[in-house]
Design a protein around this motif. Structure first.
Motif, PDB file in Angstrom:
ATOM      1  N   UNK A 237      -8.953   9.768 -19.410  1.00  0.00           N
ATOM      2  CA  UNK A 237      -9.033   8.191 -19.802  1.00  0.00           C
ATOM      3  C   UNK A 237     -10.403   7.865 -19.794  1.00  0.00           C
ATOM      4  N   UNK A 238     -10.798   7.451 -21.002  1.00  0.00           N
ATOM      5  CA  UNK A 238     -12.359   7.043 -20.935  1.00  0.00           C
ATOM      6  C   UNK A 238     -12.379   5.737 -20.873  1.00  0.00           C
TER       7      UNK A 238
ATOM      8  N   UNK B   8     -10.408  -2.438 -26.338  1.00  0.00           N
ATOM      9  CA  UNK B   8     -10.017  -1.608 -25.442  1.00  0.00           C
ATOM     10  C   UNK B   8     -10.527  -2.284 -24.101  1.00  0.00           C
ATOM     11  N   UNK B   9      -9.572  -2.441 -23.063  1.00  0.00           N
ATOM     12  CA  UNK B   9     -10.078  -3.105 -21.788  1.00  0.00           C
ATOM     13  C   UNK B   9     -10.716  -2.224 -20.947  1.00  0.00           C
ATOM     14  N   UNK B  10     -10.672  -1.081 -21.046  1.00  0.00           N
ATOM     15  CA  UNK B  10     -11.483   0.252 -20.354  1.00  0.00           C
ATOM     16  C   UNK B  10     -12.943   0.056 -20.883  1.00  0.00           C
ATOM     17  N   UNK B  11     -13.468  -0.912 -21.863  1.00  0.00           N
ATOM     18  CA  UNK B  11     -14.758  -1.257 -22.289  1.00  0.00           C
ATOM     19  C   UNK B  11     -15.370  -2.456 -21.389  1.00  0.00           C
ATOM     20  N   UNK B  12     -16.241  -2.267 -20.446  1.00  0.00           N
ATOM     21  CA  UNK B  12     -16.543  -3.436 -19.714  1.00  0.00           C
ATOM     22  C   UNK B  12     -18.022  -3.601 -19.559  1.00  0.00           C
ATOM     23  N   UNK B  13     -18.431  -4.912 -19.276  1.00  0.00           N
ATOM     24  CA  UNK B  13     -19.828  -5.381 -19.429  1.00  0.00           C
ATOM     25  C   UNK B  13     -20.187  -6.016 -18.052  1.00  0.00           C
ATOM     26  N   UNK B  14     -21.325  -5.497 -17.559  1.00  0.00           N
ATOM     27  CA  UNK B  14     -22.081  -6.024 -16.332  1.00  0.00           C
ATOM     28  C   UNK B  14     -23.082  -7.234 -16.969  1.00  0.00           C
ATOM     29  N   UNK B  15     -22.889  -8.235 -16.164  1.00  0.00           N
ATOM     30  CA  UNK B  15     -24.004  -9.273 -16.365  1.00  0.00           C
ATOM     31  C   UNK B  15     -25.289  -9.050 -15.828  1.00  0.00           C
ATOM     32  N   UNK B  16     -26.155  -8.885 -16.831  1.00  0.00           N
ATOM     33  CA  UNK B  16     -27.793  -8.421 -16.161  1.00  0.00           C
ATOM     34  C   UNK B  16     -28.629  -9.879 -16.249  1.00  0.00           C
ATOM     35  N   UNK B  17     -29.637  -9.781 -15.910  1.00  0.00           N
ATOM     36  CA  UNK B  17     -30.611 -10.957 -15.488  1.00  0.00           C
ATOM     37  C   UNK B  17     -30.832 -11.624 -16.965  1.00  0.00           C
TER      38      UNK B  17
END
Length: 261
Positions: free
Chosen positions: A57-58, A87-96
């Motif tokens: 599961x990638x 693909x809900x398994x692709x996620x983004x973190x909010x950077x500065x």
């Protein structure tokens, strides 16, 4: 200039205990900063490597700072947005840099000034604003032009990003964590902006922290953290940390440094 941006990476053994649940494979991609060419190449390499390793599961975690400094921030945001929609398994973190761009698009003048100062001009170019338009506009005019140029779905996607993702023994953040604060009590400002006392902390942390934000000349392996920002916009190298079970390895690509800043 580059000597001030880059830290020398610490090449420590990659055997610090830590694992993710069986059946998962995670790729954590460092700061892209507008380098769509490198992102496309890295995703192609990840696809090939993932297929060669067999079923799992990638998950793909973007560690933040998709935009600014490099030449095609609009293209990067659009590419990641479409990946995440598919693909809900692709996620983004909010950077500065996401934080500042969001604030600028919401009409905060101080944020627009900061955005301009930390590499936002190439981002404006990528959305179709010419250098002549930028130079001729006052701050209010520039804010209006930038707001009109950025598709609403791009802003909505950036605002939907996360600040902290925990998978197994790992915590994925953009900048780092405050070493003296439990994960559940971390301040958003630290998750997006911190350098010290995080970078020089040597004692145990509640999770192995995978982060970007601070550029090193190679992926930085420390006892409690792994830094994955290899300065794509300036170095031409974009890196991802891959994790499966208790195994860790690097997937990266290299190209020419960018002329945009």
């Amino acid at each position: 200039m580059l000597s001030r941006l880059f830290r020398r990476s610490a090449a420590l053994p990659k055997t610090v205990p830590g694992r993710i649940p069986d059946g998962m494979r995670v790729y954590a991609i460092g700061d892209v900063h507008g380098r769509l060419d490198l992102l496309d190449a890295l995703l192609t390499r990840i696809d090939a490597e993932d297929a060669a390793r067999g079923p799992a599961e990638r998950h793909i975690v973007f560690l933040g700072d998709l935009m600014d400094r490099g030449p095609d921030s609009a293209g990067v945001i659009d590419r990641v947005m479409r990946l995440a929609k598919a693909d809900p398994r692709v996620r983004l973190l909010i950077g500065n840099h996401e934080e500042v761009m969001i604030s600028a698009l919401e009409g905060k003048r101080d944020a627009l000034r900061l955005f301009h100062r930390i590499g936002g001009r190439p981002t404006m170019h990528s959305y179709g604003l010419s250098e002549a338009e930028i130079m001729a506009a006052d701050w209010d005019e520039l804010a209006a032009a930038f707001q009109a140029a950025v598709p609403p779905e791009h802003l909505a996607f950036l605002k939907s990003g996360e600040d902290l993702i925990e998978i197994g023994d790992y915590a994925f953040v953009h900048a780092g964590i405050h070493p003296d604060v439990p994960l559940a009590e971390q301040k958003v400002a630290d998750l997006r902006w911190i350098r010290e006392p995080f970078l020089t902390h040597r004692a145990a942390l509640p999770r192995i922290v995978v982060h970007g934000h601070t550029i090193t000349d190679g992926v930085e392996w420390m006892t409690g953290r792994i830094g994955v920002d290899t300065g794509a916009y300036a170095s031409g190298r974009l890196s991802a940390l891959a994790i499966e079970g208790d195994e860790r390895w690097i997937v990266d690509v290299e190209g020419a440094p960018s002329d945009a800043r």
